[in-house]
Motif scaffolding. Structure first.
Motif, PDB file in Angstrom:
ATOM      1  N   ARG A  64      28.251  62.781  25.336  1.00 41.31           N
ATOM      2  CA  ARG A  64      28.721  61.682  24.488  1.00 41.31           C
ATOM      3  C   ARG A  64      28.206  60.326  24.957  1.00 41.31           C
ATOM      4  O   ARG A  64      27.696  59.525  24.168  1.00 41.31           O
ATOM      5  CB  ARG A  64      30.254  61.693  24.448  1.00 41.31           C
ATOM      6  N   ASP A  65      28.287  60.052  26.262  1.00 36.78           N
ATOM      7  CA  ASP A  65      27.856  58.743  26.773  1.00 36.78           C
ATOM      8  C   ASP A  65      26.333  58.596  26.734  1.00 36.78           C
ATOM      9  O   ASP A  65      25.811  57.511  26.473  1.00 36.78           O
ATOM     10  CB  ASP A  65      28.382  58.534  28.198  1.00 36.78           C
ATOM     11  N   GLU A  66      25.604  59.683  26.997  1.00 36.03           N
ATOM     12  CA  GLU A  66      24.147  59.625  26.921  1.00 36.03           C
ATOM     13  C   GLU A  66      23.685  59.332  25.494  1.00 36.03           C
ATOM     14  O   GLU A  66      22.722  58.596  25.288  1.00 36.03           O
ATOM     15  CB  GLU A  66      23.550  60.949  27.396  1.00 36.03           C
ATOM     16  N   VAL A  68      25.294  57.569  23.236  1.00 38.99           N
ATOM     17  CA  VAL A  68      25.536  56.143  22.984  1.00 38.99           C
ATOM     18  C   VAL A  68      24.457  55.304  23.655  1.00 38.99           C
ATOM     19  O   VAL A  68      23.891  54.372  23.066  1.00 38.99           O
ATOM     20  CB  VAL A  68      26.940  55.747  23.478  1.00 38.99           C
ATOM     21  N   ALA A  69      24.146  55.624  24.921  1.00 42.12           N
ATOM     22  CA  ALA A  69      23.157  54.845  25.672  1.00 42.12           C
ATOM     23  C   ALA A  69      21.767  54.919  25.034  1.00 42.12           C
ATOM     24  O   ALA A  69      21.012  53.943  25.055  1.00 42.12           O
ATOM     25  CB  ALA A  69      23.103  55.337  27.112  1.00 42.12           C
ATOM     26  N   THR A 170      34.052  55.458  24.704  1.00 41.33           N
ATOM     27  CA  THR A 170      32.713  55.818  25.133  1.00 41.33           C
ATOM     28  C   THR A 170      32.140  54.712  26.012  1.00 41.33           C
ATOM     29  O   THR A 170      32.787  53.690  26.253  1.00 41.33           O
ATOM     30  CB  THR A 170      31.797  56.039  23.912  1.00 41.33           C
ATOM     31  N   ALA A 171      30.886  54.888  26.449  1.00 46.04           N
ATOM     32  CA  ALA A 171      30.258  53.941  27.366  1.00 46.04           C
ATOM     33  C   ALA A 171      30.105  52.550  26.768  1.00 46.04           C
ATOM     34  O   ALA A 171      30.064  51.557  27.497  1.00 46.04           O
ATOM     35  CB  ALA A 171      28.889  54.482  27.794  1.00 46.04           C
ATOM     36  N   ASP A 172      30.034  52.443  25.435  1.00 44.69           N
ATOM     37  CA  ASP A 172      29.883  51.116  24.818  1.00 44.69           C
ATOM     38  C   ASP A 172      31.209  50.534  24.358  1.00 44.69           C
ATOM     39  O   ASP A 172      31.248  49.528  23.652  1.00 44.69           O
ATOM     40  CB  ASP A 172      28.899  51.183  23.645  1.00 44.69           C
ATOM     41  N   ALA A 176      36.445  57.208  21.381  1.00 41.71           N
ATOM     42  CA  ALA A 176      35.822  58.535  21.394  1.00 41.71           C
ATOM     43  C   ALA A 176      36.582  59.459  20.455  1.00 41.71           C
ATOM     44  O   ALA A 176      37.814  59.434  20.398  1.00 41.71           O
ATOM     45  CB  ALA A 176      35.849  59.098  22.808  1.00 41.71           C
TER      46      ALA A 176
END
Length: 297
Positions: A64-66, A68-69, A170-172, A176
């Motif tokens: 999930r975070d990858e 977004v990145a 999430t990372a941003d 989620a």
């Protein structure tokens, strides 16, 4: 088998990098068609300090975070794999991470049809879950769908469907969403020493078949059900037979939802890894979850 690695589809190989891949312009160009693939599934040196094992067709996804990145529109590649012959390879003929079965952009995971798969260590499609100390490194974060009916879906590690409880972000910094797994009518899922677990929160597991096309969850040693030219899915243990307790079960934790309709669940109720050790599970466990079960065995 194992003389070479395989054909590898990286997480960004379907993504155009310009933000143009959307519902109106989906990009799924990767195709393997009418090929003969033999003696793959080996270990390959990927840097001076590390070797890695690959499957003959090896599909990778973002978590999930990858995702977004990377600014990606989907979790990873969903290639077309049709009318090929897989024979005499180590590991599974095809493997993919759970998030590769993302059903966004009008496509439910890889498109797999008409392949002949015999004589490999595992004759089917391995849903590849990386683990560390008994914990999954890549849970199912996507809205995913298994819809390839002429290949067996294989689990040799636990699948955790992300529940995203308590307002995870999430990372941003965006909220989620929980994961969802939908299993289409006629799909065969075989498991060995593993379980499928809907985590606390909003995780969903939906397996709804029909009177003539049930969804089947069974042992990796079950030779009643098969696809791709063989009923012997586990070539590693040709003398093993399906027995009660060959795999854990379907687990629904607090707040999760599930529906089983015209589903067959066989040979479960056994041990599965849990927190670095092993624990015994019931065939279906419902722990303060909302689950519907009908017309099922």
């Amino acid at each position: 088998g194992g003389n070479w690695g395989g054909l590898v589809f990286r997480a960004d190989s379907d993504y155009d990098g310009l933000g143009l891949q959307d519902a109106a312009n989906p990009i799924f160009l990767n195709t393997v068609n009418h090929a003969t693939i033999t003696y793959g599934g080996g270990r390959v040196n990927i840097n001076p300090f590390e070797d890695k094992s690959f499957d003959p067709i090896h599909i990778e996804a973002y978590n999930r975070d990858e995702k977004v990145a990377a600014g990606a529109s989907s979790f990873g590649p969903r290639p077309t794999i049709t009318y090929n012959t897989f024979h005499n390879s180590a590991n599974a003929a095809i493997s993919a991470n759970p998030n590769n079965f993302d059903d966004s952009l009008g496509r439910g995971g890889p498109h797999i049809r008409g392949n002949k798969i015999t004589g490999n260590t595992f004759n089917g499609l391995s849903v590849r879950v990386e683990m560390a100390l008994g914990a999954p490194l890549d849970p199912l974060d996507a809205f995913a769908r298994f819809d390839d009916v002429d290949i067996v879906h294989i689990f040799t590690q636990n699948l955790h469907i992300s529940g995203a409880p308590g307002g995870q972000i999430t990372a941003d910094g965006t909220p989620a969403h929980a994961g969802r797994l939908e299993v289409a009518p006629g799909v065969i899922v075989k498991l060995g020493g593993t379980r499928i677990e809907a985590e606390r929160g909003g995780a969903n597991l939906i397996a709804e078949g029909g009177p003539s096309s049930p969804v089947v969850f069974t042992s990796i040693n079950d030779r009643i059900y098969g696809a791709g030219g063989t009923f012997q899915t586990n070539q590693q243990s040709v003398n093993s037979v399906a027995e009660p307790g060959n795999w854990g079960g379907l687990i629904f934790n607090a707040g999760s939802r599930g529906s089983l309709d015209y589903a067959k669940v066989y040979y479960a109720g056994g041990l599965s890894t849990f927190g670095g050790a092993s624990n015994e599970f019931n065939t279906i466990e419902i722990r303060q979850a909302d689950v519907r079960i009908a017309n099922s065995l």
